[in-house]
Design an enzyme around this catalytic site. Sequence first.
Site, PDB file in Angstrom:
ATOM      1  CB  SER A 158      -0.955  -0.036   1.193  1.00  0.00           C
ATOM      2  OG  SER A 158      -1.989   0.902   1.051  1.00  0.00           O
ATOM      3  CG  ASP A 188      -4.383  -1.821   0.610  1.00  0.00           C
ATOM      4  OD1 ASP A 188      -3.354  -2.428   0.932  1.00  0.00           O
ATOM      5  OD2 ASP A 188      -4.639  -0.659   0.990  1.00  0.00           O
TER       6      ASP A 188
END
Length: 316
Positions: free
Chosen positions: A40, A188
């Site tokens: 991320s 993510d």
Amino acid sequence: MAKKCNAVFEGGGVRGIGHVGAVCRMEQAGWQFGDVAGSSAGAIIAALLSAGYTGKELKKELETLEYMKFKGMDLPDHFGMVGKSISLFLSLGIYNTDYLEDWIDDLLTLKGVRKFGDVKKRERKLKITASDLTEKRLLVFPDDLQEFAVDPDEFCIAPAVRMSVSIPIFFEPVRWRDQRGKEHLVVDGGLLSNYPMWLLDDGTDIPSYPTFGFKFVDDTELCRNQVCQARPNLADYLKAIVSTSLDAIDHSHLSQGDYERTIRIPVGLGEQQHKVSAVDFNISSEDSRNLFENGWNAAGKFLSGWNFENWKKKYR
């Protein structure tokens, strides 16, 4: 004398400026980064470091960055909550990440790096995690690209970062088709591995130099000294779901040895320990500076007690 280290950066949304503060402090102490990995927001920091950016350069870039541009808006998003609900229904996410991918690609290009092979030529490794919802599995770029009949060296870094930062619900998933034409929904990397220390050190070898982890910690209560809304709207509700998910600290894969080589960066700011959310894209300049200082101070505290030889004797 320069000291080499590898580094793994945890995801944390806009709080990534805390990573930059820690990186700057490490570099001031003479550490140079070799192999890097991240999930991320950590993938952003790792990618830029792998291209040759210094902590000082990253700080300058983030100081002028308009984070709200990361919330790419399609036509329905301009019509309040109704429009955002439509975007969520049609695209499986409220905002797109077009600007973010272009921003990363432009920064990498300035350093002459666009593909994973470019990093490899510099005798470095870059590892980025993402979550394949279609196959219900963790993806590691560039390692897993061969399974999709894609040359890992020829794959661009920016799309991999885009996949890694695509927070579910908040951002649209990346729709990626494999060589057979099957569509994969990729989001993510933090969903499955937000702190992938194992990517650079699986614990089986005696390393020549250390692998450090950069992780956010929060010991405050969620709503301390704040009045919580009795009737949150849909945007507040979705933001709370995402923040709670990404803020959770998973200790199940963090051994004691990993804990001792982790720079723990507080996310609480000021006397009231105000907490910056991972998706607080309207973060103030003051909060951004405080997060940077938290990272700087955390790295300094860590280095004051770090001894690589002692760590190896204890854990390897």
